[in-house]
Design a protein around this motif. Structure first.
Motif, mmCIF file in Angstrom:
data_model
loop_
_atom_site.group_PDB
_atom_site.id
_atom_site.type_symbol
_atom_site.label_atom_id
_atom_site.label_comp_id
_atom_site.label_asym_id
_atom_site.label_seq_id
_atom_site.Cartn_x
_atom_site.Cartn_y
_atom_site.Cartn_z
ATOM 1 N N CYS A 1 92.375 -96.775 55.746
ATOM 2 C CA CYS A 1 92.489 -97.821 56.768
ATOM 3 C C CYS A 1 92.820 -99.172 56.128
ATOM 4 O O CYS A 1 92.193 -99.579 55.145
ATOM 5 C CB CYS A 1 91.179 -97.926 57.548
ATOM 6 S SG CYS A 1 91.196 -99.272 58.745
ATOM 7 N N THR B 1 83.684 -97.170 66.656
ATOM 8 C CA THR B 1 84.052 -96.895 65.276
ATOM 9 C C THR B 1 84.892 -95.631 65.166
ATOM 10 O O THR B 1 84.937 -94.827 66.095
ATOM 11 C CB THR B 1 82.787 -96.764 64.401
ATOM 12 O OG1 THR B 1 83.167 -96.722 63.030
ATOM 13 C CG2 THR B 1 82.000 -95.502 64.748
ATOM 14 N N CYS B 2 85.551 -95.496 64.032
ATOM 15 C CA CYS B 2 86.231 -94.248 63.704
ATOM 16 C C CYS B 2 85.231 -93.328 62.997
ATOM 17 O O CYS B 2 84.126 -93.749 62.655
ATOM 18 C CB CYS B 2 87.408 -94.514 62.766
ATOM 19 S SG CYS B 2 88.674 -95.582 63.469
ATOM 20 N N ARG C 1 92.401 -91.359 59.140
ATOM 21 C CA ARG C 1 93.665 -91.957 59.596
ATOM 22 C C ARG C 1 94.736 -90.882 59.677
ATOM 23 O O ARG C 1 94.897 -90.080 58.748
ATOM 24 C CB ARG C 1 94.159 -93.034 58.620
ATOM 25 C CG ARG C 1 93.176 -94.129 58.343
ATOM 26 C CD ARG C 1 92.979 -95.075 59.481
ATOM 27 N NE ARG C 1 94.138 -95.891 59.790
ATOM 28 C CZ ARG C 1 94.199 -96.675 60.869
ATOM 29 N NH1 ARG C 1 93.205 -96.730 61.727
ATOM 30 N NH2 ARG C 1 95.273 -97.402 61.092
ATOM 31 N N THR D 1 86.126 -94.848 55.981
ATOM 32 C CA THR D 1 87.337 -95.541 56.473
ATOM 33 C C THR D 1 88.631 -94.793 56.154
ATOM 34 O O THR D 1 89.668 -95.406 55.934
ATOM 35 C CB THR D 1 87.469 -96.993 55.938
ATOM 36 O OG1 THR D 1 87.726 -96.942 54.536
ATOM 37 C CG2 THR D 1 86.261 -97.843 56.221
ATOM 38 N N CYS E 1 82.843 -94.566 59.389
ATOM 39 C CA CYS E 1 83.241 -95.924 58.998
ATOM 40 C C CYS E 1 82.073 -96.879 59.202
ATOM 41 O O CYS E 1 81.577 -97.013 60.320
ATOM 42 C CB CYS E 1 84.438 -96.406 59.808
ATOM 43 S SG CYS E 1 84.784 -98.142 59.438
ATOM 44 N N LEU F 1 82.210 -100.042 59.050
ATOM 45 C CA LEU F 1 82.649 -101.352 59.540
ATOM 46 C C LEU F 1 82.632 -101.425 61.066
ATOM 47 O O LEU F 1 82.353 -102.480 61.631
ATOM 48 C CB LEU F 1 84.058 -101.671 59.023
ATOM 49 C CG LEU F 1 84.229 -101.621 57.499
ATOM 50 C CD1 LEU F 1 85.664 -101.968 57.118
ATOM 51 C CD2 LEU F 1 83.261 -102.578 56.814
ATOM 52 N N ALA F 2 82.928 -100.317 61.709
ATOM 53 C CA ALA F 2 82.905 -100.250 63.186
ATOM 54 C C ALA F 2 83.582 -101.475 63.794
ATOM 55 O O ALA F 2 82.967 -102.244 64.525
ATOM 56 C CB ALA F 2 81.466 -100.109 63.685
ATOM 57 N N CYS F 3 84.861 -101.648 63.500
ATOM 58 C CA CYS F 3 85.549 -102.874 63.920
ATOM 59 C C CYS F 3 85.890 -102.894 65.410
ATOM 60 O O CYS F 3 86.251 -103.929 65.949
ATOM 61 C CB CYS F 3 86.822 -103.065 63.100
ATOM 62 S SG CYS F 3 88.164 -101.966 63.597
ATOM 63 N N PHE G 1 92.068 -102.049 57.053
ATOM 64 C CA PHE G 1 90.987 -103.036 57.108
ATOM 65 C C PHE G 1 89.989 -102.855 55.962
ATOM 66 O O PHE G 1 89.147 -103.711 55.727
ATOM 67 C CB PHE G 1 90.260 -102.959 58.457
ATOM 68 C CG PHE G 1 91.168 -103.220 59.641
ATOM 69 C CD1 PHE G 1 92.365 -103.907 59.486
ATOM 70 C CD2 PHE G 1 90.823 -102.784 60.910
ATOM 71 C CE1 PHE G 1 93.210 -104.152 60.567
ATOM 72 C CE2 PHE G 1 91.655 -103.025 61.997
ATOM 73 C CZ PHE G 1 92.847 -103.708 61.827
HETATM 74 S S1 SF4 Z 1 87.693 -100.513 60.024
HETATM 75 FE FE1 SF4 Z 1 88.025 -100.112 62.206
HETATM 76 S S2 SF4 Z 1 90.056 -99.099 62.325
HETATM 77 FE FE2 SF4 Z 1 89.355 -98.989 60.180
HETATM 78 S S3 SF4 Z 1 88.329 -97.014 60.012
HETATM 79 FE FE3 SF4 Z 1 86.751 -98.546 60.520
HETATM 80 S S4 SF4 Z 1 86.539 -98.531 62.749
HETATM 81 FE FE4 SF4 Z 1 88.478 -97.488 62.214
#
Ligand code: SF4
Length: 598
Positions: A494, A294-295, A90, A87, A298, A300-302, A496
């Motif tokens: 990030c 996702t980024c 950025r 994460t 990461c 979380l793959a939001c 999040f």
């Molecule tokens: S939480 Fe979402 S915005 Fe943050 S790094 Fe992961 S995929 Fe990207």
């Protein structure tokens, strides 16, 4: 003509990979020179990201400098964790904002930030200055950097740039909006799906005739110690209760929270509950998900891409995210997710900020309804929304050209000032402070203009807290967020992932990478960077008078929901400001009491 230089004295050499970031790349677009420089000592203490950008902006951008002049700086920065810890892919984009005139830092994720860090080993930032004679791009290729003239790129979207540069390249650049210097143009990467969205950094890039940065790189081999630490953080991120929302449905879930709390901006900031919620809420998003996004690195793959059939048949490449849904949907009276996605795609193609556009269109609609004749557009009129976006992106006619300068400017020209929700010229994002008073303070004291990212006090005070209308608790929440987020943004982590990284503010990772900071030191660093940016803004003419409450927030919120009839009390708002300044150690005018001497 642009000279092509390979790292000045380092021509042909690869920079030795290390994890300590102690150099910057300075790109002078006027002369064409591209040179590596040691990171100044004062900047080293600020690690990277927002801190390093604040240092160079304070030192090099003087108050008389116009944001769209060659003298302004455009800084891309990142941090030691970037691409190594989960994460952390950025990018921090900083400049003097052409929308607000303040310091601006905007953030975006995706693959690009990690690739850029890998492409410039040992570097923590690129500083662009000057202006190229003709459109060009910066190529970063496995440790070598050069400026390349490319007038043929003019007019292309970031998505189209990928077709030219082919597989293996990641790109961050501007679309037509940036070229036309729309004051809220974005810098977008990852095929136009990730945006450094707010405040107009894209216009600054356009003013320099810099179309994009194209990077080719490979990740470095990592020692076992780092790989083990990364694996431990992947587990923490997956299991933390505070990140489950991101895993489940990402920011689309926020529509539910805002609607429930009665603070979802609706019909030009008239109401806090939207009549068409079911058609745009998280359940609708869930049933339309084509794939999750996702980024780089990461767990979380939001993100999500949607397949929608409504007014339009449309497949999105990513999103729309909550802020876009709120501002282009309810705020414009649009209750069709495919239509919101259509408008979002158009903004993405041109590279303009959806939050500003949603504010502007909602304001035009509200003015029309209130009998202020600017443009004949009714709530829910998607076709006219498309016309407005086209006009803004191309600066077409008097209306498009004026709207391209922002909401505040447009209201000063056309009238309708009573219906704009903004601070310092930046439109309010998707949380009506009348349903969460701390957000009025958060927007007013945000360093770049009304922004929800510096302090998302709506969460702890309202969404899962019990203090939505508590003016006394708000200053502490906001100040705490400002310090913590500034620290995390020096590391470019990030937002999040903050439920995990706030535990130690990244100090464990920093130690593993050869930096020595305790949590307490990082917290102080965050406060220091926040005050440095305040000093920048004060030097550029900002003080208490600019930390204001827009008049529309003193009107009672209409419609349904718990915040119905609520408004912000100006006297209590001023008391919040007093308390906030006191907590920051600033004067009653909102000025830091000492200078950083840069
Ligand atoms: S939480 Fe979402 S915005 Fe943050 S790094 Fe992961 S995929 Fe990207």
């Amino acid at each position: 003509m642009i000279l092509i230089l390979f790292f000045g004295s380092m021509m042909g050499e690869k920079i030795t990979e290390n994890f300590k970031l102690d150099k910057i790349l300075r790109v002078d677009l006027t002369s064409g020179s591209v040179k590596s420089e040691p990171l100044e000592r004062g900047a080293k203490e600020l690690i990277g990201g927002k801190g390093v950008a604040a240092f160079y902006m304070l030192k090099e951008v003087k108050p008389e400098i116009d944001p769209l002049s060659p003298e302004n700086r455009l800084i891309f920065s990142w941090g030691p964790l970037t691409g190594l810890a989960p994460t952390t892919s950025r990018l921090v984009v900083s400049t003097k904002s052409p929308l607000t005139g303040t310091f601006l830092d905007s953030y975006s994720g995706g693959m690009f930030p990690a690739k850029l860090r890998f492409g410039l080993p040992g570097h923590v930032a690129i500083i662009f200055e000057g202006k190229a004679e003709e459109m060009c791009y910066l190529s970063v290729d496995h440790g070598n950097a050069e400026l390349v003239p490319a007038p043929e790129l003019r007019g292309k979207s970031v998505f189209e740039l990928y077709q030219k540069f082919g597989d293996g390249a990641e790109i961050a650049g501007i679309g037509v909006g940036g070229e036309k210097m729309v004051r809220y143009a974005t810098i977008s990467s990852d095929r136009g799906t990730h945006h450094a969205g707010r405040g107009g950094a894209g216009a600054v890039m356009g003013s320099k005739n810099l179309k994009c940065v194209v990077v080719k790189s490979d990740p470095p081999a990592l020692p076992k110690e780092i790989r083990d630490l990364a694996a431990a953080y992947v587990k923490k991120l997956r299991e933390n209760p505070g990140t489950q929302w991101a895993i489940q449905i990402g920011t689309a879930g926020t529509t539910f929270s805002s609607q429930s709390a009665g603070l979802l901006p609706s019909l030009g900031w008239r109401m806090g509950r939207f009549f068409g919620y079911d058609s745009i809420g998280p359940e609708k998003v869930k049933e339309s998900v084509k794939e999750r996004k996702t980024c780089y690195f990461c767990p979380l793959a939001c993100g999500y891409a949607l397949k929608l059939k409504g007014k339009f048949e449309i497949e999105t490449r990513k999103g729309p995210e909550y802020e876009t849904i709120a501002m282009l949907g309810p705020n414009c009276g649009i209750d069709d997710l495919s239509a919101i996605s259509k408008l979002d795609s158009l903004c993405g193609e041109y590279g303009i900020d959806t939050i500003e556009v949603g504010n502007i269109i909602g304001w035009l609609m509200r003015c029309n309804e209130e009998g202020i004749k600017i443009f004949d557009i009714k709530f829910g009129d998607v076709e006219k929304c498309i016309q407005v976006i086209e006009a803004i992106a191309h600066r077409d006619g008097r209306l498009g050209n004026t709207l391209a300068d922002g909401l505040k400017k447009a209201a000063s020209v056309f009238g309708g000032e009573d219906f704009i929700a903004e601070c310092k010229g930046m439109g309010y994002p998707g949380y009506d402070p009348r349903g969460s008073v701390a957000m009025a303070l958060a927007y007013a004291t945000s360093d770049r203009g009304a922004c929800h990212k510096r302090s998302w006090a709506v969460g702890p005070t309202t969404f899962w807290g019990d203090a939505p209308y508590d003016y006394e608790k708000a200053p502490r929440f906001v100040k705490e967020d400002h310090d913590n987020n500034s620290a995390l943004w020096c590391l470019a982590i990030c937002d999040f992932a903050s439920p995990v990284y706030l535990e130690d503010l990244g100090s464990e990772w920093l130690r593993a990478l050869g930096y020595n900071f305790t949590r307490e030191q990082l917290k102080s660093l965050g406060a220091k960077v926040w005050s440095m940016v305040r000093e920048f803004n004060v030097r550029h003419g900002f003080d208490r008078k600019d930390d204001y409450l827009p008049k529309i927030m003193t009107r009672p919120l209409e419609g349904e929901g718990p915040a119905r009839g609520k408004s912000i009390d100006p006297e209590k708002f001023n008391q919040m400001l007093d308390k906030y300044y006191e907590l920051q150690g600033w004067t009653k005018d909102g000025k830091p009491k000492s200078s950083f001497g840069l």
